[in-house]
Design a protein around this motif. Structure first.
Motif, PDB file in Angstrom:
ATOM      1  N   MET A  78      -8.552  38.824 -57.571  1.00 27.80           N
ATOM      2  CA  MET A  78      -9.968  38.524 -57.532  1.00 27.80           C
ATOM      3  C   MET A  78     -10.503  38.029 -58.452  1.00 27.80           C
ATOM      4  SD  MET A  78     -11.875  38.810 -54.731  1.00 27.80           S
ATOM      5  CE  MET A  78     -11.128  39.763 -53.561  1.00 27.80           C
ATOM      6  N   PRO A  96      -9.132  42.636 -46.150  1.00 30.10           N
ATOM      7  CA  PRO A  96      -7.984  42.701 -47.249  1.00 30.10           C
ATOM      8  C   PRO A  96      -7.132  41.429 -47.501  1.00 30.10           C
ATOM      9  CG  PRO A  96      -8.042  44.630 -46.170  1.00 30.10           C
ATOM     10  CD  PRO A  96      -8.895  43.617 -45.211  1.00 30.10           C
ATOM     11  N   ASP A  97      -7.276  41.044 -48.744  1.00 26.78           N
ATOM     12  CA  ASP A  97      -6.298  39.694 -49.313  1.00 26.78           C
ATOM     13  C   ASP A  97      -6.586  38.383 -48.741  1.00 26.78           C
ATOM     14  OD1 ASP A  97      -4.738  41.684 -50.496  1.00 26.78           O
ATOM     15  OD2 ASP A  97      -3.638  42.420 -48.845  1.00 26.78           O
ATOM     16  N   GLN A 112      -8.937  35.347 -49.034  1.00 24.70           N
ATOM     17  CA  GLN A 112      -9.609  34.744 -50.215  1.00 24.70           C
ATOM     18  C   GLN A 112     -10.704  33.679 -50.033  1.00 24.70           C
ATOM     19  OE1 GLN A 112      -8.980  35.656 -53.410  1.00 24.70           O
ATOM     20  NE2 GLN A 112      -8.108  37.385 -52.321  1.00 24.70           N
ATOM     21  N   GLN A 157     -16.232  42.754 -47.958  1.00 24.96           N
ATOM     22  CA  GLN A 157     -14.858  42.881 -47.686  1.00 24.96           C
ATOM     23  C   GLN A 157     -14.439  44.515 -47.231  1.00 24.96           C
ATOM     24  OE1 GLN A 157     -11.734  42.949 -51.160  1.00 24.96           O
ATOM     25  NE2 GLN A 157     -10.947  41.480 -49.792  1.00 24.96           N
ATOM     26  N   ASP A 207     -12.259  47.587 -46.477  1.00 23.90           N
ATOM     27  CA  ASP A 207     -10.990  48.017 -46.657  1.00 23.90           C
ATOM     28  C   ASP A 207      -9.771  48.568 -45.544  1.00 23.90           C
ATOM     29  OD1 ASP A 207     -10.406  51.530 -47.251  1.00 23.90           O
ATOM     30  OD2 ASP A 207     -12.168  50.693 -46.079  1.00 23.90           O
TER      31      ASP A 207
END
Length: 328
Positions: free
Chosen positions: A1, A94-95, A97, A116, A118
């Motif tokens: 990140m 998550p993950d 971009q 974001q 979790d």
């Protein structure tokens, strides 16, 4: 990140947040839509929590993201910031971009916050802020810090409308000639995209009064706030060149126009005494129609206009009204 941890803010997702998200989720039979609404609700909850911590007043109850009808028809995750406007709160898994910003929210948002979630959906991290720039995907690495968000909110001018009445709204003028070239404002959508399962009336009535001949038909959800008690309606506009021509670039092309109002959200009838008026640009009333208790749609008489001419359509219910402005 790429974003520094110092520029983010993590908030807990409380049982009450999940309870509200579940309440909204259950109102949608389609599993993909239900999941979308659930995640959008959690994202708005997180931003609402953060802004209140920062002393920023919000009014989530007045936001589109709490309206089940609008949830079903659009991908919305807005939060009303008092005296400023609507802030979009987009969930980021998550993950991932990039932040996805759907086109239907480009026109009336003061900005977008990326949230974001979790994997366990127990916490949410506000990653940053971006202004709306008519692109669907914004890289997370290009987000501005949350400090920029607070500065942006403090500098944003309070939302005002041309009509001095506090209960009136006036939108920008819509160019109908561009519709003939397949150029549409994001809030004016295809008819099928607004239909919900089990709601046949909108489609059936479009076959009446020669509407099947129309070159272009578009519709827009009309939000009259709490006056309709969470019921929603749609304004439908159909256009057709009068002389059988379809090239909008031809000079002196006269256009036939038909305007209808329909109930949405599975409702069979419009609310009684919903008024729809055709106005000249100077405000002179040219036509008006009012709904009765068992009207499943209302429409103005067909009218014609030449390129460059303007007209307004006003929708009113009790003391609240909204004006849509058009140019041919």
């Amino acid at each position: 990140m790429v974003i520094s941890e110092l520029s983010t803010f993590t908030v807990p997702l409380r049982p009450s947040d999940h309870s509200l998200a579940e309440q909204f989720r259950r109102q949608h039979r389609d599993s993909a839509k239900a999941k979308q609404v659930y995640l959008n609700t959690l994202a708005v909850s997180a931003v609402n929590f953060y802004l209140r911590c920062m002393g920023v007043k919000t009014n989530w109850e007045a936001s589109q993201s709490r309206d089940p009808v609008i949830q079903a028809a659009m991908d919305v995750a807005d939060l009303e910031v008092c005296d400023r406007g609507k802030l979009e709160c987009r969930p980021v898994l998550p993950d991932v971009q990039v932040v996805y910003i759907p086109p239907e929210v480009w026109s009336d948002r003061i900005g977008c916050v990326a949230v974001q979630l979790d994997p366990s959906l127990q916490t949410a991290t506000l990653l940053g802020f971006t202004e709306i720039s008519n692109v669907e995907e914004v890289p997370v690495s290009q987000l501005r810090s949350l400090d920029s968000l607070l500065e942006h909110l403090s500098q944003s001018a309070p939302a005002v409308f041309s009509n001095p009445s506090a209960n009136s709204q006036v939108n920008e003028r819509v160019n109908l000639s561009q519709w003939l070239e397949n150029l549409f404002e994001t809030s004016w959508r295809s008819l099928d995209s607004l239909l919900l399962p089990g709601q046949p009336h909108f489609a059936v009535s479009l076959r009446n009064d020669r509407l099947s001949e129309a070159t272009v038909k578009r519709a827009k959800l009309i939000d009259l706030g709490l006056s309709l008690k969470e019921r929603s309606v749609a304004l439908m506009v159909a256009i057709m060149p009068s002389a059988g021509q379809i090239n909008a670039s031809e000079a002196k092309l006269q256009m036939e126009i038909l305007v209808q109002m329909h109930p949405m959200g599975g409702e069979t009838y419009l609310p009684a005494d919903l008024r729809m008026s055709l106005l000249s640009p100077s405000g002179e009333m040219l036509q008006e129609v009012r709904s009765r208790s068992h009207d499943n749609y209302i429409q103005l008489k067909r009218f014609r206009g030449m390129p460059g001419e303007c007209f307004d359509i006003q929708v009113a219910f009790h003391e609240t009204c909204l004006t849509e402005m058009f140019t041919i």
